[in-house]
Write a protein that holds these residues in place. Structure first.
Motif, PDB file in Angstrom:
ATOM      1  N   THR A  78      38.104  36.798  45.020  1.00 28.82           N
ATOM      2  CA  THR A  78      38.373  35.818  46.079  1.00 28.82           C
ATOM      3  C   THR A  78      37.110  35.197  46.679  1.00 28.82           C
ATOM      4  O   THR A  78      37.216  34.270  47.489  1.00 28.82           O
ATOM      5  N   PHE A  79      35.935  35.677  46.293  1.00 33.98           N
ATOM      6  CA  PHE A  79      34.666  35.135  46.787  1.00 33.98           C
ATOM      7  C   PHE A  79      33.774  34.750  45.609  1.00 33.98           C
ATOM      8  O   PHE A  79      33.891  35.314  44.523  1.00 33.98           O
ATOM      9  N   SER A 138      46.753  35.976  45.919  1.00 33.08           N
ATOM     10  CA  SER A 138      46.005  36.998  45.181  1.00 33.08           C
ATOM     11  C   SER A 138      46.806  37.517  44.003  1.00 33.08           C
ATOM     12  O   SER A 138      46.259  37.764  42.922  1.00 33.08           O
ATOM     13  N   THR A 181      27.723  34.409  49.948  1.00 38.27           N
ATOM     14  CA  THR A 181      28.993  34.662  49.266  1.00 38.27           C
ATOM     15  C   THR A 181      30.093  33.917  50.007  1.00 38.27           C
ATOM     16  O   THR A 181      30.341  34.162  51.186  1.00 38.27           O
ATOM     17  N   TYR A 221      33.947  44.811  36.631  1.00 38.79           N
ATOM     18  CA  TYR A 221      34.148  44.375  38.014  1.00 38.79           C
ATOM     19  C   TYR A 221      34.073  42.858  38.130  1.00 38.79           C
ATOM     20  O   TYR A 221      33.218  42.208  37.539  1.00 38.79           O
ATOM     21  N   ARG A 222      34.966  42.293  38.980  1.00 39.95           N
ATOM     22  CA  ARG A 222      34.940  40.867  39.263  1.00 39.95           C
ATOM     23  C   ARG A 222      35.495  40.643  40.675  1.00 39.95           C
ATOM     24  O   ARG A 222      36.593  41.063  40.990  1.00 39.95           O
ATOM     25  N   ASN A 223      34.719  40.021  41.568  1.00 39.90           N
ATOM     26  CA  ASN A 223      35.236  39.653  42.882  1.00 39.90           C
ATOM     27  C   ASN A 223      36.238  38.516  42.682  1.00 39.90           C
ATOM     28  O   ASN A 223      35.900  37.469  42.130  1.00 39.90           O
ATOM     29  N   ASP A 241      38.328  42.679  42.686  1.00 35.49           N
ATOM     30  CA  ASP A 241      38.055  43.185  44.031  1.00 35.49           C
ATOM     31  C   ASP A 241      38.481  42.163  45.088  1.00 35.49           C
ATOM     32  O   ASP A 241      38.604  40.973  44.826  1.00 35.49           O
ATOM     33  N   VAL A 242      38.672  42.656  46.298  1.00 31.36           N
ATOM     34  CA  VAL A 242      38.982  41.864  47.501  1.00 31.36           C
ATOM     35  C   VAL A 242      40.259  41.034  47.316  1.00 31.36           C
ATOM     36  O   VAL A 242      40.323  39.865  47.680  1.00 31.36           O
TER      37      VAL A 242
END
Length: 378
Positions: free
Chosen positions: A80-81, A173, A108, A76-78, A141-142
């Motif tokens: 955009t934040f 994105s 965040t 997992y890796r966010n 994510d996001v």
């Protein structure tokens, strides 16, 4: 027929890894605190794809792959934040030049996703996370433009004095995804489609996220997580979810469907939603997409050990079709999947004798209540 209890034995033959119905697990979202090696292997046997935090399964990854050689585990890796430790130039700013944070997570911050430097940073961190965890790829994510809606952000981001648009967010994105794919040379999947309604929206479409990804999550598949248990999408919106899946598959990618019942509901109601979501998924899947149903927000909800997740309908004999008022069906080699998305009960003539997944005999004309689904097995 009576609903299947969560611990009931499956009435249908269990679907083995690599079968038409493929399960995925958002383990980072509702996972167990820890796993023994035996539990990790049991988990691996059920799943085709697991998304987990850095290092969660590193010690057991070899044992998990031995139990299911086709299993893929993504880290997992966010996308955009981020936290507080990046150079100031990598943060998004509002019209006053201030950093922007997520209201629910004040530490965040929204990153400057328009910057190639941020895309490169996500790619670099994906490489590190994959190498440390010994996983198969990265999950971003996001990626969707949801943060621009509602009260998600402390203030809106601007570039050149102009507020970011949904189209810009999606394009940036996708650039991040392409950078991560280039940097890692591994599988890259992500979250951000929302649902079919957003996918096909003329003003905030998430469709542009598909090209750069090996798979994309729709987190609002069939229902919104916190909606009342008795609230359903309209037939039009429901159909957009199925058609979104087909469109994504036709583009050579895959859908990661997610349906969450994060509201007050009885086990009977959760089981009904599980059947409804799974039937919807099976109407559109080409065998490459993945299904996930989260019955609640509790740790271990992503475990997936439920009889409905073991249903084996075989392979489809054609596309899904509307067969009555609000009723849709698809024929499989081992039976028929039927769903009534309408607001009133509807009858369906089966044409032969079947049994339901609960073991009941079904023949002649059956009545499907409003907003219900059934799996008829030969």
């Amino acid at each position: 027929a009576a609903p299947v209890a969560q611990d009931a034995p499956p009435a249908a033959a269990a679907a083995a890894p690599g079968s038409f119905l493929k399960l995925w697990s958002a383990e980072w979202m509702a996972g167990q605190r820890s796993f023994t090696t035996a539990q990790a292997q049991d988990y691996a046997r059920r799943m085709s794809l697991i998304v987990a935090m850095r290092g969660k399964f590193t010690k057991d990854i070899a044992a998990m792959k031995a139990a299911n050689p086709s299993l893929k585990v993504l880290v997992y890796r966010n996308a955009t934040f981020g936290g507080k430790s990046y150079p100031d130039s990598l943060y998004a700013k509002n019209k006053s030049g201030q950093r922007i944070y997520a209201r629910k997570w004040p530490t965040t911050f929204l990153m400057n996703i328009s910057s190639p430097a941020w895309a490169a940073e996500v790619g670099r961190s994906c490489v590190e996370l994959i190498n440390v965890s010994k996983y198969d790829g990265c999950f971003l994510d996001v990626l969707g433009s949801g943060p621009l809606m509602g009260n998600y952000l402390s203030s809106l981001p601007v570039t050149g004095g102009k507020t970011w648009t949904h189209a810009q967010w999606i394009n940036w994105s996708d650039d991040i995804t392409v950078a991560a794919k280039r940097a890692t040379g591994k599988l890259v999947m992500g979250n951000g489609l929302g649902n079919g309604r957003r996918y096909y929206s003329p003003t905030m479409s998430s469709k542009g996220l598909v090209p750069g990804n090996d798979g994309m999550e729709a987190e609002l598949f069939v229902r919104e997580a916190h909606a009342p248990v008795g609230q359903f999408y309209s037939e039009t919106t429901w159909k957009q979810d199925v058609d979104m899946m087909i469109d994504i598959q036709n583009k050579g990618s895959r859908l990661l469907s997610m349906t969450k019942v994060w509201t007050t509901a009885s086990e009977t109601q959760k089981n009904a939603w599980h059947k409804y979501a799974l039937a919807t998924f099976l109407l559109g899947s080409n065998g490459n997409s993945y299904f996930c149903f989260l019955r609640d927000k509790n740790a271990g909800a992503s475990w997936g050990a439920h009889p409905y997740n073991q249903i084996d309908m075989g392979t489809p004999l054609g596309a899904y079709a509307k067969v009555g008022t609000g009723v849709y069906a698809r024929n499989f080699t081992k039976g028929k999947v039927v769903i009534n998305v309408g607001t009133s009960a509807s009858g369906l003539r089966l044409g032969q004798t079947y049994r339901t997944v609960d073991g009941a005999r079904a023949t002649g004309t059956v009545t499907l209540p409003a907003h219900s689904a059934e799996f008829f097995l030969k």
